[in-house]
Structures are given as C-alpha cells and as structure tokens.
Enzyme design. Sequence first.
Site, PDB file in Angstrom:
ATOM      1  CE  LYS A  22      14.882  77.105 -60.508  1.00 53.92           C
ATOM      2  NZ  LYS A  22      14.442  77.197 -59.135  1.00 53.92           N
ATOM      3  CG  ASN A  23      18.124  77.959 -58.237  1.00 54.73           C
ATOM      4  OD1 ASN A  23      16.920  78.168 -58.421  1.00 54.73           O
ATOM      5  ND2 ASN A  23      18.650  76.754 -58.218  1.00 54.73           N
ATOM      6  NE  ARG A  93      12.934  75.391 -50.124  1.00 54.38           N
ATOM      7  CZ  ARG A  93      12.590  74.951 -48.921  1.00 54.38           C
ATOM      8  NH1 ARG A  93      11.330  74.711 -48.633  1.00 54.38           N
ATOM      9  NH2 ARG A  93      13.500  74.765 -47.998  1.00 54.38           N
ATOM     10  CB  CYS A 117      11.034  70.702 -57.007  1.00 52.10           C
ATOM     11  SG  CYS A 117      11.242  71.605 -58.539  1.00 52.10           S
ATOM     12  NE  ARG A 122      12.885  72.053 -51.490  1.00 50.19           N
ATOM     13  CZ  ARG A 122      12.994  72.622 -52.705  1.00 50.19           C
ATOM     14  NH1 ARG A 122      12.045  72.428 -53.598  1.00 50.19           N
ATOM     15  NH2 ARG A 122      14.011  73.409 -52.997  1.00 50.19           N
ATOM     16  N   PRO A 123      12.692  71.561 -44.956  1.00 49.77           N
ATOM     17  CG  PRO A 123      14.279  70.770 -43.454  1.00 49.77           C
ATOM     18  CD  PRO A 123      13.635  70.456 -44.780  1.00 49.77           C
ATOM     19  CB  ILE A 124      12.322  77.081 -43.489  1.00 48.09           C
ATOM     20  CG1 ILE A 124      11.061  77.079 -42.617  1.00 48.09           C
ATOM     21  CG2 ILE A 124      11.956  76.872 -44.954  1.00 48.09           C
ATOM     22  CD1 ILE A 124      10.172  78.285 -42.855  1.00 48.09           C
ATOM     23  CG  ASP A 125      15.898  73.447 -39.449  1.00 45.91           C
ATOM     24  OD1 ASP A 125      15.618  73.075 -40.613  1.00 45.91           O
ATOM     25  OD2 ASP A 125      16.968  73.146 -38.897  1.00 45.91           O
ATOM     26  CD  GLN A 126      20.170  75.060 -39.662  1.00 44.14           C
ATOM     27  OE1 GLN A 126      21.157  75.733 -39.385  1.00 44.14           O
ATOM     28  NE2 GLN A 126      19.569  74.274 -38.764  1.00 44.14           N
ATOM     29  CG  ASP A 306      19.413  71.918 -58.387  1.00 41.77           C
ATOM     30  OD1 ASP A 306      19.498  73.130 -58.141  1.00 41.77           O
ATOM     31  OD2 ASP A 306      18.800  71.109 -57.658  1.00 41.77           O
ATOM     32  CB  ILE A 328      20.987  67.578 -51.500  1.00 44.44           C
ATOM     33  CG1 ILE A 328      22.470  67.739 -51.857  1.00 44.44           C
ATOM     34  CG2 ILE A 328      20.348  68.905 -51.093  1.00 44.44           C
ATOM     35  CD1 ILE A 328      23.347  68.343 -50.796  1.00 44.44           C
ATOM     36  NE  ARG A 398       8.810  76.503 -60.220  1.00 46.91           N
ATOM     37  CZ  ARG A 398       9.531  75.849 -59.295  1.00 46.91           C
ATOM     38  NH1 ARG A 398       9.450  74.547 -59.177  1.00 46.91           N
ATOM     39  NH2 ARG A 398      10.342  76.507 -58.496  1.00 46.91           N
TER      40      ARG A 398
HETATM   41  C1  EPZ Z   1      18.134  75.562 -53.367  1.00 49.19           C
HETATM   42  O1  EPZ Z   1      17.048  75.020 -52.622  1.00 49.19           O
HETATM   43  C2  EPZ Z   1      17.726  75.462 -54.826  1.00 49.19           C
HETATM   44  N1  EPZ Z   1      16.517  76.249 -55.029  1.00 49.19           N
HETATM   45  C3  EPZ Z   1      17.470  74.006 -55.197  1.00 49.19           C
HETATM   46  O2  EPZ Z   1      17.260  73.975 -56.613  1.00 49.19           O
HETATM   47  C4  EPZ Z   1      18.724  73.169 -54.901  1.00 49.19           C
HETATM   48  O3  EPZ Z   1      18.423  71.800 -55.110  1.00 49.19           O
HETATM   49  C5  EPZ Z   1      19.186  73.387 -53.459  1.00 49.19           C
HETATM   50  O4  EPZ Z   1      19.342  74.786 -53.179  1.00 49.19           O
HETATM   51  C6  EPZ Z   1      20.523  72.705 -53.193  1.00 49.19           C
HETATM   52  O5  EPZ Z   1      21.492  73.234 -54.066  1.00 49.19           O
HETATM   53  C7  EPZ Z   1      16.644  77.603 -55.126  1.00 49.19           C
HETATM   54  O6  EPZ Z   1      17.734  78.152 -55.041  1.00 49.19           O
HETATM   55  C8  EPZ Z   1      15.371  78.359 -55.357  1.00 49.19           C
HETATM   56  P1  EPZ Z   1      18.966  74.096 -49.304  1.00 49.19           P
HETATM   57  P2  EPZ Z   1      17.005  75.239 -51.022  1.00 49.19           P
HETATM   58  O7  EPZ Z   1      18.433  74.980 -48.248  1.00 49.19           O
HETATM   59  O8  EPZ Z   1      17.573  76.552 -50.678  1.00 49.19           O
HETATM   60  C9  EPZ Z   1      18.348  71.028 -45.747  1.00 49.19           C
HETATM   61  C10 EPZ Z   1      16.155  73.661 -58.627  1.00 49.19           C
HETATM   62  O9  EPZ Z   1      15.955  72.624 -59.272  1.00 49.19           O
HETATM   63  N2  EPZ Z   1      17.827  72.189 -45.001  1.00 49.19           N
HETATM   64  O10 EPZ Z   1      20.343  74.328 -49.812  1.00 49.19           O
HETATM   65  O11 EPZ Z   1      15.625  74.904 -50.575  1.00 49.19           O
HETATM   66  C11 EPZ Z   1      17.428  70.584 -46.867  1.00 49.19           C
HETATM   67  O12 EPZ Z   1      16.429  69.700 -46.399  1.00 49.19           O
HETATM   68  C12 EPZ Z   1      15.964  73.641 -57.129  1.00 49.19           C
HETATM   69  O13 EPZ Z   1      16.555  74.748 -59.108  1.00 49.19           O
HETATM   70  C13 EPZ Z   1      17.519  72.074 -43.649  1.00 49.19           C
HETATM   71  O14 EPZ Z   1      17.656  71.007 -43.063  1.00 49.19           O
HETATM   72  O15 EPZ Z   1      17.980  74.075 -50.552  1.00 49.19           O
HETATM   73  C14 EPZ Z   1      18.403  69.916 -47.805  1.00 49.19           C
HETATM   74  O16 EPZ Z   1      18.625  68.590 -47.370  1.00 49.19           O
HETATM   75  C15 EPZ Z   1      15.443  72.317 -56.615  1.00 49.19           C
HETATM   76  N3  EPZ Z   1      17.056  73.171 -42.993  1.00 49.19           N
HETATM   77  C16 EPZ Z   1      19.695  70.709 -47.629  1.00 49.19           C
HETATM   78  O17 EPZ Z   1      19.559  71.399 -46.398  1.00 49.19           O
HETATM   79  C17 EPZ Z   1      16.882  74.382 -43.609  1.00 49.19           C
HETATM   80  O18 EPZ Z   1      16.467  75.346 -42.934  1.00 49.19           O
HETATM   81  C18 EPZ Z   1      19.963  71.740 -48.724  1.00 49.19           C
HETATM   82  O19 EPZ Z   1      18.829  72.577 -48.812  1.00 49.19           O
HETATM   83  C19 EPZ Z   1      17.197  74.485 -44.977  1.00 49.19           C
HETATM   84  C20 EPZ Z   1      17.671  73.387 -45.653  1.00 49.19           C
END
Ligand code: EPZ
Length: 420
Positions: A22-23, A93, A117, A122-126, A306, A328, A398
């Site tokens: 999926k991801n 997401r 979820c 779930r920030p997007i600052d990066q 996950d 995480i 989903r």
């Molecule tokens: C992806 O989410 C997956 N979703 C999630 O799977 C998975 O839990 C996650 O990666 C971690 O492996 C998809 O791929 C669609 P991250 P994502 O950016 O990209 C922080 C599922 O069940 N962060 O790797 O949103 C964040 O808060 C779903 O399939 C920032 O601080 O996760 C978290 O603590 C649930 N700033 C950590 O990084 C940012 O700009 C990891 O988040 C982005 C993230």
Amino acid sequence: MDKLVIHGPTKLNGEVIISGAKNAAVALLPATLLVDGICTINNLPNISDVKIYCDILEQLGAKITWVTKNEITIDTRNITCTEAPLEQTSKFRASYYLIGSLLGRCKHVQVGLPGGCNLGARPIDQHIKGFEALGATVDVSQGKITAYADELVGTSIYMDVVSVGATINVMLASVLAKGTTVIENPAKEPHIVDVANFLNTMGADIRGAGTDSIKINGVEKLHGNCTYSVVPDQIEAGTFMLAAVATQGDITLKNCVPEHLDCITAKIIEMGANVTIDRDSIRVCCNKRPEKANIKTLPYPGFPTDLQPQIGVCLSIANGTSIINESIWESRFQYTAELNKMGAKIIDQGKSAVFEGVDTLIGSPVYATDLRAGAALIIAGVTANGETSLYNIEHIDRGYENIEEKFRKLGANITRVHED
Ligand code: EPZ
C-alpha cells in the site's frame, strides 16, 4: 456500515499470497504525474486508497485503464489541472505526494491538507523544508497547501526527522530539477526504494535509495512505455507472520521479500516461533504460547510502527509481562482499550504500554481505531474464545485487499456483515 464477525479460537494454517505494498502504491501513482507518457503498473493492491488516488489522477487529466483489478495503464501526457479535489485529498495521508509530483512537473500545485490514520500530530514541516530548499514558495492556509516555483534547483537537504513521506516527496520534486539534490538522513523503507526504482525505470537518475544518503541528478524529462511491479507489502506480510504466532498456527507467506522482514523474524524467533525462509516465501509456525518480549518501534530496518498493534496482540497473551515503546507516533496505543475489552491486561502510558500476558482473550464487540489497529483486532478475534464483532472496518479496507478472504483461506471463521 460493514462489520466483521469472527468466531474463535482458530489455529491459522495454510498459505497466503502477499499483495503489493500500500505505502509504495500510494507513492507510485502520483509519481506517474512526472512521466510524459504511458506506463503500466501491476501488482497494485486493490484497496480503497488506490481507488481514490486513481480517481484524483483522472480529475487532474490522467487517463487510466484497468487491465485487471491489480494492473493499470496510466497516460499522463496531458495533465490539465494542478489543483487536487480538496474533499478527496483530505481522506488519506498519501495525498501529500501530489505536491512533490505536480511541483516537479508543473511548478504549481494546490491540495487539501492530508488526512490519514489518527496517530496524533502528523506534521509536514520536513516536506516544506525540502520544497523551499529546492526554490519553491509554499503556503499553508485555510486547510490547503499551495506550492509554486519559477524553477527548481537541486541542493543538499538534511532531514531533521527520519520521514518516509518527506523523503519520497523531496525525491519526487527533485527528479526534474536543475542540477543535483542530495537527501541526507532519509528514511530507508522498502517503499522508498520502490519509488526510486520506478522513477529510474522511467529515466530518472536516483542513487542510494535505502541508504543514509540519496543522490538525485535532475533530468529533462521522464519517458513512459515501461511496466513496473509494486514491491510486496512488508506490513501485510508481517501482519500474517504475527497472526501465526498469536493463533499458534502454521502459515506460509508467498510473494514476499524475506529480507524486508528480518526484524520481525528475529523478534518472533525470540518469542518461540519457528521460521523457515526461502527466496520469496516465509513459513512461520508456533506450536506453543508465545514468550514475552520488549519492542521499540524505529524507522527501517528497525521494528516497524505499522506492526506495533499486531505484535501487541501476541504480547497480550504471551507468557509473562512485555513492554512496547512507540517512538514514531504520539498516539498509537488506542487499540489497547479494545483489547482490554477482550480481557487483555494492558496499561497504556502514552509513548509506551505494559502488556501483562493473559491465558486467553474473550470475543467481544470492538472498534477499529485505525488501519493497523483494525488488522490487529482481526488477529485478536481469531485468537479469542467466542464471537467478536469488529466495527469501523473501512479503516482496514484502506490498506488490506480481501482481508477476510485471506484469513478465511487460512481457516478463520470470519464473515463480513452489512449493517444499515
Ligand atoms: C508513513 O507515514 C506511512 N504512511 C505510515 O503508515 C507509517 O506509520 C510511517 O510512514 C512511518 O513508517 C504512508 O506511507 C502513506 P513519517 P508518514 O513522515 O510519511 C515525524 C500505515 O498504517 N514527521 O515517516 O506520514 C512524524 O510526526 C501508515 O500504513 C515530522 O516531524 O510518516 C513521525 O513522528 C500509518 N515532520 C515521524 O516523523 C514531517 O514533516 C515519521 O513520520 C514528517 C514527519
């Protein structure tokens, strides 16, 4: 609304074919927007997030033909719109990948803030840091993200946080940029490597995906006329490995990548399971009550967040007391309240939880709080004594294709019931 009715206990036994990830799929689909041509993607999981994405891409001007339920051809030569439908992008997401791909192709994009979820903040600052480093202007207001640039110029970007989404998004935005982009401290998940492999198949120049540094040399354009197969789903595979442990069953997973599951394999052996590994299959059998274990979720190749709810079910009936540390997400233990309704003894402490193993779970009405919690509660229902009714299963649809069919083929007594 549908529910799943499960009668247990059952020791699951047999073979299961793992679907495409999926991801990976929800990143490959928007990545096609960077391709000025027609490409074919197969081994797509037939799940609701994929269907929503295909609908969004068609609204942006792409032409999609479903060859089978798991294979599409997609023509992205004529992208007519760079503003994604807000009501759809907020449903999940991965809609944020439209930013990197449309910015890279059209130098303009507007999407709704992503949904997904409920795991806490779930920030997007990066993501934004990466786009701005490449020369884009990004505005987040009124529930929308708007990004635009005269041109995108490659640069070096250090990720303050290891982020799957930000790593993929910056990769998408940089494949057609001028010059070279280096992403330092990237995420290394299998789906990141899959997206890089797809883009390289279409003519991109990406090296180092899956390592500590990814180098992207910008190219003029990406060509089509290629076929790509989605990588098998590491998380679905891990879900069934843990189902074998929880139910003391014997399951062989076909069409998986064993090396993507090294961490889960090591952990379930520690808990007393026997694991046999072949080129693209894994057999897990557990003929006794699992032993306790401690888990800390980490970015790949650490234990995946996950799979945290799913191993939580195993620990809830393990011999002894276990601890899970969730590093995480802020709020990924909501499922423990549902397991406690089934007789588990779990103390949720926010970023960690203590599991005092009980002899058995008791079937009860429970609610899926998110995608992976829903999958975990299916495992709990198959393991428990009696009848479990699982609600809010739209979360599960989903990310898992035909999940009740796959469990039924392994011997589970599970039925999807429609309720008005
Ligand atoms: C992806 O989410 C997956 N979703 C999630 O799977 C998975 O839990 C996650 O990666 C971690 O492996 C998809 O791929 C669609 P991250 P994502 O950016 O990209 C922080 C599922 O069940 N962060 O790797 O949103 C964040 O808060 C779903 O399939 C920032 O601080 O996760 C978290 O603590 C649930 N700033 C950590 O990084 C940012 O700009 C990891 O988040 C982005 C993230």
